[in-house]
Design an enzyme around this catalytic site. Sequence first.
Site, PDB file in Angstrom:
ATOM      1  N   TYR A 178       1.502   5.000  -2.604  1.00  0.00           N
ATOM      2  CA  TYR A 178       1.758   6.414  -2.271  1.00  0.00           C
ATOM      3  C   TYR A 178       3.157   6.846  -2.707  1.00  0.00           C
ATOM      4  O   TYR A 178       3.392   8.030  -2.948  1.00  0.00           O
ATOM      5  CB  TYR A 178       1.500   6.676  -0.782  1.00  0.00           C
ATOM      6  CG  TYR A 178       0.041   6.471  -0.467  1.00  0.00           C
ATOM      7  CD1 TYR A 178      -0.929   7.245  -1.101  1.00  0.00           C
ATOM      8  CD2 TYR A 178      -0.379   5.476   0.386  1.00  0.00           C
ATOM      9  CE1 TYR A 178      -2.268   7.029  -0.882  1.00  0.00           C
ATOM     10  CE2 TYR A 178      -1.731   5.254   0.619  1.00  0.00           C
ATOM     11  CZ  TYR A 178      -2.670   6.034  -0.022  1.00  0.00           C
ATOM     12  OH  TYR A 178      -4.004   5.827   0.183  1.00  0.00           O
ATOM     13  N   ARG A 207     -11.018 -10.376 -11.626  1.00  0.00           N
ATOM     14  CA  ARG A 207      -9.804  -9.839 -12.219  1.00  0.00           C
ATOM     15  C   ARG A 207      -8.859 -11.012 -12.482  1.00  0.00           C
ATOM     16  O   ARG A 207      -9.107 -12.120 -12.006  1.00  0.00           O
ATOM     17  CB  ARG A 207      -9.146  -8.810 -11.281  1.00  0.00           C
ATOM     18  CG  ARG A 207      -8.651  -9.395  -9.976  1.00  0.00           C
ATOM     19  CD  ARG A 207      -8.149  -8.346  -8.998  1.00  0.00           C
ATOM     20  NE  ARG A 207      -6.859  -7.825  -9.376  1.00  0.00           N
ATOM     21  CZ  ARG A 207      -5.995  -7.253  -8.518  1.00  0.00           C
ATOM     22  NH1 ARG A 207      -6.285  -7.157  -7.228  1.00  0.00           N
ATOM     23  NH2 ARG A 207      -4.843  -6.772  -8.927  1.00  0.00           N
ATOM     24  N   ARG A 208      -7.802 -10.759 -13.230  1.00  0.00           N
ATOM     25  CA  ARG A 208      -6.743 -11.741 -13.458  1.00  0.00           C
ATOM     26  C   ARG A 208      -7.260 -13.099 -13.929  1.00  0.00           C
ATOM     27  O   ARG A 208      -6.836 -14.137 -13.451  1.00  0.00           O
ATOM     28  CB  ARG A 208      -5.949 -11.947 -12.166  1.00  0.00           C
ATOM     29  CG  ARG A 208      -5.256 -10.693 -11.705  1.00  0.00           C
ATOM     30  CD  ARG A 208      -4.617 -10.875 -10.367  1.00  0.00           C
ATOM     31  NE  ARG A 208      -3.456 -10.013 -10.237  1.00  0.00           N
ATOM     32  CZ  ARG A 208      -2.763  -9.879  -9.126  1.00  0.00           C
ATOM     33  NH1 ARG A 208      -3.072 -10.542  -8.066  1.00  0.00           N
ATOM     34  NH2 ARG A 208      -1.725  -9.077  -9.091  1.00  0.00           N
ATOM     35  N   HIS A 250     -10.028   0.530 -10.595  1.00  0.00           N
ATOM     36  CA  HIS A 250      -9.572   1.515  -9.599  1.00  0.00           C
ATOM     37  C   HIS A 250      -8.111   1.913  -9.851  1.00  0.00           C
ATOM     38  O   HIS A 250      -7.774   3.086  -9.928  1.00  0.00           O
ATOM     39  CB  HIS A 250      -9.736   0.918  -8.196  1.00  0.00           C
ATOM     40  CG  HIS A 250      -8.983   1.620  -7.111  1.00  0.00           C
ATOM     41  ND1 HIS A 250      -9.285   2.908  -6.704  1.00  0.00           N
ATOM     42  CD2 HIS A 250      -7.921   1.224  -6.345  1.00  0.00           C
ATOM     43  CE1 HIS A 250      -8.456   3.256  -5.728  1.00  0.00           C
ATOM     44  NE2 HIS A 250      -7.617   2.265  -5.499  1.00  0.00           N
ATOM     45  N   HIS A 292       0.805  -1.220   0.000  1.00  0.00           N
ATOM     46  CA  HIS A 292       0.000   0.000   0.000  1.00  0.00           C
ATOM     47  C   HIS A 292       0.842   1.275   0.000  1.00  0.00           C
ATOM     48  O   HIS A 292       0.595   2.159  -0.814  1.00  0.00           O
ATOM     49  CB  HIS A 292      -1.103   0.025   1.047  1.00  0.00           C
ATOM     50  CG  HIS A 292      -2.143   1.020   0.620  1.00  0.00           C
ATOM     51  ND1 HIS A 292      -3.040   0.779  -0.403  1.00  0.00           N
ATOM     52  CD2 HIS A 292      -2.341   2.288   0.978  1.00  0.00           C
ATOM     53  CE1 HIS A 292      -3.751   1.860  -0.633  1.00  0.00           C
ATOM     54  NE2 HIS A 292      -3.352   2.792   0.185  1.00  0.00           N
TER      55      HIS A 292
END
Length: 555
Positions: free
Chosen positions: A233, A445-446, A380, A229
């Site tokens: 950032y 997904r994937r 996202h 995570h």
Amino acid sequence: MTTIKEKAQDFVRVDRRDGKLALAHIYVAFIALFIGGLCGLLQVLVRSGQFTLPWGIGYYQVLTIHGVLLGLILTTYFILGFQIAAISRTSGTLTDKQRLVGWIGFWVMTAGTVAASIMVLLNEASVLYTFYAPLQAHWIFYVGMALVVVGSWIVAIAQIMKYVEWRKANPGQPSPLLSFMVIVNLAMWIICSLGVAVEVVFQLIPWSLGWVDKVDVLLSRTLFWYFGHPLVYFWLLPAYMVWYVIIPKIIGGKIFSDALARLSFMLFLLFSIPVGFHHQLTEPGIDSFWKFLQVVLTMMVVIPSLLTAFSMFATFELRGRQLGGRGLFGWFKKLPWNDARFTVPFIGMAAFIPAGAGGIINASHQMNALIHNTIWVTGHFHLTLATTVVLTFFGAAYWLIPHLTGRVLTKQMNKLAIIQAIVWAFGMSIMSGAMHVVGLMGAPRRSDFSTYGGAQQATEWIPYQIAQAVGGTILFIGIILVLYIVANLLWFAPKGETEFPVGEVSENAEKTPMWLENWKIWLTICIALILFAYTVPVFEMIQNAPPGSKGYKFW
Ligand code: HAS
């Protein structure tokens, strides 16, 4: 507003030797964009169910190349290159020793990148960019990734050395804002990448070499997300550096508040790390109290982004009104929409409004249950990383590359850059929009839909998969356009002087308090929060690990 084609002026220039180091990073970043982008195109075509990969190439092989090259390599190289230039521009030319350290880091990273890429291309490491166990790669892939991390630390040390030197030479003064921001980003990067380094060195490498039979999957995922995570950032903060410090200068305005910018960066340092569990909300083996705590901390990390939104709106409105904009929105029209250095990152900013709202949905425990592991999540991060961050990087490249190569962005290239961003936004709206919608319908997904003739797909998903392919193809055109502009700026654009714009703080802003740069306070709080959020759950994971997965006798 400063003009696009700068006349020879008294700009502060990044030293040519530092520029070479920065450019070396930028070269690798754009090569990664080309190969990774091509694989992205192949993926959406496969998922549409209308296309099968030739020559036995696997879907997961292509997906790994795409994720590793775009998520890890493009970003890390561009960010470190940009930051070297930013430090050199604002804290002064690197010493020979600092520059040498930078080059050593660059080559260590590049050796790792080449080793890991070869393994993925040989289909020996189709483990996706998250390399979750029990998917196993060849040990060379893990060693390569470890070298990328270690190399990035070495490049970081070169930048930190310069900052420390500046602080020593200027006691009692706040450091230049851009340098301060670079150091916050590096502090966050070093602290968080320790997690993935421990995972790779102590779990994945021994396991891939056959030294241990099993690996503790929950622990490995936890170490990964402790890193994963803050990694997002680490991508975002350089974009914020551009928004806070560079954009005000480009639009002819001032930085709204130096103190607010520093506070928002420090809040990122504190709250971006102890939140990894929000990627593991559906995983058993983590007590719900710790998940709840990390969800609360995730909501805290939204605050600095809201501060940023406020600060950016203030900067734009103040400048727009200064230029004569009247009424509620009149100032908006006065902004320099014909300047790619502003418009391209602005489109990225605008995308961050829905993208951030999506993040808040993801972080909300109950709603996460709906979207987790669906292609909503892919939607996202294509809005956050692949639009907000990437468009800001492109916008920055349009002045950074010519600044470093001694060239100028011509009017034609400026126009093409704006067209590029519009193409990107259009393609991404279609692709990411379709991903969000079909994700809500449960599409995973994937998933490789090319096998069994696409029989695993629900029929109602198919139009959205086709929309993704259409959006992805438009995005690939966007990649070709940006590479064309970058090639022009590297080798063909007319010689000239381009400014590295650095904004000044508004005279109405409050004086920056020195406690905002007191590293002892902030690092102590940061480490205390990490220990609070992780000690007990990690201890429980180790204590309750399945038999044999601890591997080492000393555990
Ligand atoms: Fe995220 C999953 C939560 C931000 C990237 N995220 C991911 C993954 C990636 C990623 C790569 O809690 C997938 C990982 C994987 O492979 O599994 N994310 C958040 C939250 C935020 C957030 C709460 N993410 C980002 C950013 C990323 C990124 C930034 C990359 C750069 N994310 C999650 C969660 C998951 C997740 C869960 C796990 C889901 C699951 O179950 O797997 C927040 O930081 C967002 C806060 C942002 C805002 C927006 C502020 C708006 C601003 C723009 C102002 C605009 C202006 C322009 C001034 C509140 C600053 C004016 C415009 C006009 C139009 C006038």
